[in-house]
Scaffold this active site. Structure first.
Site, PDB file in Angstrom:
ATOM      1  N   GLU A  17     -19.507  15.049   1.758  1.00 33.59           N
ATOM      2  CA  GLU A  17     -19.747  14.152   0.624  1.00 33.59           C
ATOM      3  C   GLU A  17     -21.028  13.337   0.788  1.00 33.59           C
ATOM      4  O   GLU A  17     -21.026  12.288   1.430  1.00 33.59           O
ATOM      5  CB  GLU A  17     -18.564  13.183   0.444  1.00 33.59           C
ATOM      6  N   ARG A  39       0.847  -1.205   0.000  1.00 39.40           N
ATOM      7  CA  ARG A  39       0.000   0.000   0.000  1.00 39.40           C
ATOM      8  C   ARG A  39       0.877   1.247   0.000  1.00 39.40           C
ATOM      9  O   ARG A  39       0.616   2.216  -0.707  1.00 39.40           O
ATOM     10  CB  ARG A  39      -0.936   0.005   1.221  1.00 39.40           C
ATOM     11  N   LYS A  71     -12.515  14.371   5.032  1.00 39.61           N
ATOM     12  CA  LYS A  71     -13.635  13.895   4.212  1.00 39.61           C
ATOM     13  C   LYS A  71     -14.533  12.958   5.013  1.00 39.61           C
ATOM     14  O   LYS A  71     -14.042  12.144   5.795  1.00 39.61           O
ATOM     15  CB  LYS A  71     -13.102  13.143   2.994  1.00 39.61           C
ATOM     16  N   LYS A  85     -18.680  17.652  -1.958  1.00 36.38           N
ATOM     17  CA  LYS A  85     -18.270  16.571  -2.869  1.00 36.38           C
ATOM     18  C   LYS A  85     -19.493  15.745  -3.232  1.00 36.38           C
ATOM     19  O   LYS A  85     -19.816  14.762  -2.560  1.00 36.38           O
ATOM     20  CB  LYS A  85     -17.197  15.704  -2.202  1.00 36.38           C
TER      21      LYS A  85
HETATM   22  P1  13P Z   1     -14.471   7.571  -6.559  1.00 38.69           P
HETATM   23  O1  13P Z   1     -14.088   8.781  -7.404  1.00 38.69           O
HETATM   24  O2  13P Z   1     -13.765   6.314  -6.955  1.00 38.69           O
HETATM   25  O3  13P Z   1     -15.958   7.444  -6.416  1.00 38.69           O
HETATM   26  O4  13P Z   1     -13.898   7.850  -5.112  1.00 38.69           O
HETATM   27  C1  13P Z   1     -14.021   9.106  -4.584  1.00 38.69           C
HETATM   28  C2  13P Z   1     -14.262   9.033  -3.127  1.00 38.69           C
HETATM   29  O5  13P Z   1     -13.522   9.604  -2.350  1.00 38.69           O
HETATM   30  C3  13P Z   1     -15.427   8.297  -2.647  1.00 38.69           C
HETATM   31  O6  13P Z   1     -15.610   8.516  -1.290  1.00 38.69           O
END
Ligand code: 13P
Length: 341
Positions: free
Chosen positions: A177, A45, A136, A222
Site C-alpha cells: 500500500e 473496540r 498490510k 493497494k
Molecule cells: P481508508 O479507506 O479509510 O483510507 O482506509 C484504508 C486503509 O487501510 C488505509 O491504510
C-alpha cells in the site's frame, strides 16, 4: 482453502468481493469513536468489530477478507468465539496490519517513513499461526508542489518491498500500500499533480519489488486513486477513473492478480462511484476492487452509535455499503441503488 500465495491473492479479489480495512490503530479508532461520543476501550473496540464481522450476509457475499489490527486478531467475541473463526465461517480471509506506522523521516521535513521491519519475520510466523493469510503495510507519500522527494519515495518503496518479501517467505500474501495522500496538508494539489506523483510512486515501488524478488502473482496492490486534493476537489468521476486507469496500466504488471483501492478520505459515495466507473469502462488485466476503511464503515459506525440496541441497524448500514462497493467492483453501481435503499 488452498495455502498457495497465488490462490489466496486471487480469492481476495474474486467475484466482486473486496476487503474490509478494520485495522485502525488504537489512536485512530479512538478518533473514530470520539465522533460518536464513545470511549475507546478493549471491550468497545471488540463490540464494534464483532458487530461488523457478524453481519453474515455482508461478509459472505461482499467481503473476501478483513484487515485486522493485532489486538483483534487475538480477540474473542462476547460469547468466547474467536473473531478469526467468525471471519472464516463467513468464507472470508483474516488478514493483519503489520507496519508500526509512518514516522517523521530524518532529514526529510514533512515526509514520513513507515517503520516495523525489525523483528517482522518472527511476528509474521506468529500471525500465520493465529490464522492470518495476508498482511498490510502502508507507506505514506506526502504531496504538494514541492513534495514528495525522491529520497522519501525510494525509502518507502524499499521498505514495502522488504516487507513483501518477508510476508511471502512466511506464506502470507502482502498487500502493498503506497498511499499518496489526498487529505494531507496542504491538500490543494491538482489532479495533474496527483497523476504525476502517483505514477512516479508506483513505478518506483515495482522497481523495488522486482529488485527484492517479490513474486507478483502472490501480492495485492493497494493504491490511492488519482484525485485532486481534498481542498481542491473539481475533477469529475470519469476524470478520476480515466487518469487512475491510465497510470495503473503504465506501471502495474499484468502478473499482479488484483488492485484493491483505499478510500483515503473520499466520501462513501465518491469512493463507490470512482471504483464503478473504472470497472465499467475498461477491459483490464487485473481485478479492481475495494479495500476501504472509512468508506465501508462510516455509515455503520453512525447507525450503531455505540449502543447495543443499534447493532442490527449498524449491520444493515454496513451490509448496504458493502453491497454498493461490491456492485462497484463489478462496474454496475449507479446512484439509483443508493436511493432504492
Ligand atoms: P481508508 O479507506 O479509510 O483510507 O482506509 C484504508 C486503509 O487501510 C488505509 O491504510
Amino acid at each position: 482453502m488452498s495455502e498457495r500465495l497465488e490462490d489466496i491473492a486471487v480469492a481476495m479479489v474474486a467475484n466482486g468481493r473486496g476487503l474490509l480495512a478494520a485495522d485502525e490503530s488504537t489512536a485512530t479508532i479512538k478518533k473514530r469513536f470520539d465522533g460518536i461520543g464513545l470511549e475507546s476501550t478493549e471491550t468497545s473496540r471488540r463490540d464494534y468489530r464483532e458487530m461488523l464481522l457478524r453481519a453474515d450476509d455482508a461478509m459472505r457475499d461482499y467481503i473476501s477478507g478483513v484487515i485486522l489490527y493485532e489486538e483483534t486478531l487475538f480477540q474473542n467475541a462476547a460469547d468466547g468465539t474467536s473473531l478469526v473463526d467468525i471471519i472464516r465461517k463467513a468464507d472470508s480471509i483474516p488478514g493483519i496490519k503489520v507496519d508500526a506506522g509512518a514516522k517523521p523521516m530524518a532529514h526529510f521535513p514533512n515526509e514520513t517513513i513507515t517503520e516495523g521491519l525489525d523483528g517482522l519475520a518472527a511476528r509474521l510466523a506468529k500471525y500465520h499461526e493465529a490464522g492470518a493469510r495476508f498482511a498490510k503495510w502502508r507507506g505514506v507519500i506526502a504531496i504538494s508542489n514541492a513534495l514528495p522527494s525522491r529520497g522519501a519515495i525510494r525509502a518507502n518503496a524499499h521498505a514495502l518491498a522488504r516487507y513483501a518479501a518477508l510476508c511471502q517467505e512466511a506464506k502470507i500474501v502482502p498487500i502493498v500500500e503506497p498511499e499518496v495522500l489526498m487529505d494531507g496538508a496542504p491538500g490543494d494539489h491538482s489532479i495533474e499533480r496527483s497523476e504525476e506523483v502517483t505514477e512516479w510512486t508506483l513505478r518506483t515501488v515495482f522497481e523495488e519489488l522486482g529488485e527484492l524478488r517479490v513474486k507478483l502473482e502472490g501480492m495485492i496492490l493497494k493504491p490511492s486513486m488519482v484525485i485532486d486534493g481534498k481542498k481542491a476537489r473539481k475533477a469529475s468521476v470519469d476524470e478520476v477513473a480515466e487518469r487512475t486507469i491510465k497510470i495503473l496500466k503504465r506501471t502495474v504488471p499484468a502478473a499482479v492478480p488484483g488492485i484493491a483501492f483505499l478510500s483515503g478520505g473520499q466520501s462513501t459515495e465518491e469512493a463507490t462511484a470512482h471504483l464503478s466507473a473504472m470497472n465499467a469502462a475498461h477491459d483490464l488485466p487485473w481485478k479492481l476492487t475495494f479495500s476501504y476503511g472509512r468508506a465501508l464503515q462510516q455509515e455503520a459506525l453512525n447507525a450503531w452509535g455505540g449502543k447495543a440496541e443499534n447493532v442490527a441497524a449498524g449491520q444493515r448500514a454496513f451490509t448496504h455499503r458493502a453491497k454498493m462497493c461490491s456492485l462497484a467492483a463489478k462496474g454496475s453501481w449507479t446512484k439509483d441503488f443508493e436511493r432504492a435503499a
